[in-house]
Design a protein around this motif. Structure first.
Motif, mmCIF file in Angstrom:
data_model
loop_
_atom_site.group_PDB
_atom_site.id
_atom_site.type_symbol
_atom_site.label_atom_id
_atom_site.label_comp_id
_atom_site.label_asym_id
_atom_site.label_seq_id
_atom_site.Cartn_x
_atom_site.Cartn_y
_atom_site.Cartn_z
ATOM 1 N N ASP A 73 -1.788 6.893 6.668
ATOM 2 C CA ASP A 73 -2.997 6.133 6.955
ATOM 3 C C ASP A 73 -3.150 5.981 8.463
ATOM 4 O OD1 ASP A 73 -1.328 4.051 7.769
ATOM 5 O OD2 ASP A 73 -2.102 2.594 6.358
ATOM 6 N N ARG B 160 -3.929 2.994 11.481
ATOM 7 C CA ARG B 160 -3.860 1.550 11.674
ATOM 8 C C ARG B 160 -3.552 1.217 13.127
ATOM 9 N NH1 ARG B 160 1.365 0.609 8.449
ATOM 10 N NH2 ARG B 160 0.193 2.036 7.211
ATOM 11 N N ARG C 174 0.823 -1.214 0.000
ATOM 12 C CA ARG C 174 0.000 0.000 0.000
ATOM 13 C C ARG C 174 0.856 1.264 0.000
ATOM 14 N NH1 ARG C 174 -2.959 -1.230 4.861
ATOM 15 N NH2 ARG C 174 -3.329 0.980 5.025
ATOM 16 N N ARG D 254 -2.021 7.108 13.706
ATOM 17 C CA ARG D 254 -1.881 7.721 12.376
ATOM 18 C C ARG D 254 -0.402 7.665 12.038
ATOM 19 N NH1 ARG D 254 -3.966 10.007 8.294
ATOM 20 N NH2 ARG D 254 -3.109 11.791 7.226
#
Length: 185
Positions: free
Chosen positions: A79, A81, A66, A94
């Motif tokens: 992103d 996670r 990704r 973040r």
């Protein structure tokens, strides 16, 4: 305004945001805020793989796919996670990164990490173990696979899945997977 080398190093080390400089996914340098966030000493992080801060090695391996396109195209990636502290606690984070070598994005990159509140549908009364299981559910793992990764019995993992389904108000495993995956992947 010019800075001396020592001032830049001190500024990096004392920055109020968790920062890490990586070379080919190995932590080359990190600051005190990074060490505090992951509950490790700077010396225990430096020279080691970023894999140590992921819930499992599979998550670490999967995320690179990704990252690559955005890092090559824009030089940036961000992103949200789950990440893992040294004591095993899983937390929502973040992650933002910038490559310093666009031709080979992972050769040298700088990363920032900011702890976030767990998303509402994953928070509430979820236990640490339920969060661990939710993280693996989002990756499409079976109860048997999760059990092996977490050192539990498949039956125990099934119990955690059932409690997750009740707490998240879903009717079946497919809805649980869809709900968790939509937010984590």
């Amino acid at each position: 305004m010019s800075f001396e080398g020592g001032e830049l190093v001190l500024g990096f080390r004392m920055a109020p945001v968790a920062l890490a400089l990586s070379k080919h996914r190995i932590i080359h340098a990190c600051n005190d805020a990074f060490a505090t966030l992951f509950r490790r000493e700077v010396e225990m992080l430096t020279g080691r793989s970023l894999a140590q801060i992921y819930p499992c090695v599979d998550d670490f391996a999967a995320v690179v796919d990704r990252w690559m396109a955005p890092l090559r195209e824009r030089g940036l990636f961000a992103d949200e996670r789950f990440m893992k502290r040294s004591d095993g606690e899983i937390f929502w984070c973040r992650v933002a990164g910038q490559t310093l070598t666009p031709a080979d994005p992972l050769a040298l990159a700088v990363w920032s990490f900011t702890e976030l509140p767990t998303p509402v549908h994953l928070d509430g009364a979820l236990s640490r173990r339920e969060r661990d299981v939710a993280c693996h559910v989002a990756r499409g793992r079976t109860s048997k696979e999760i059990a092996k990764l977490l050192g539990l019995s498949p039956r125990t993992v099934e119990g955690h899945r059932l409690r997750l389904m009740r707490k998240l108000q879903v009717r079946n495993a497919a809805e649980l997977n869809a709900l968790v995956e939509a937010r984590l992947v």
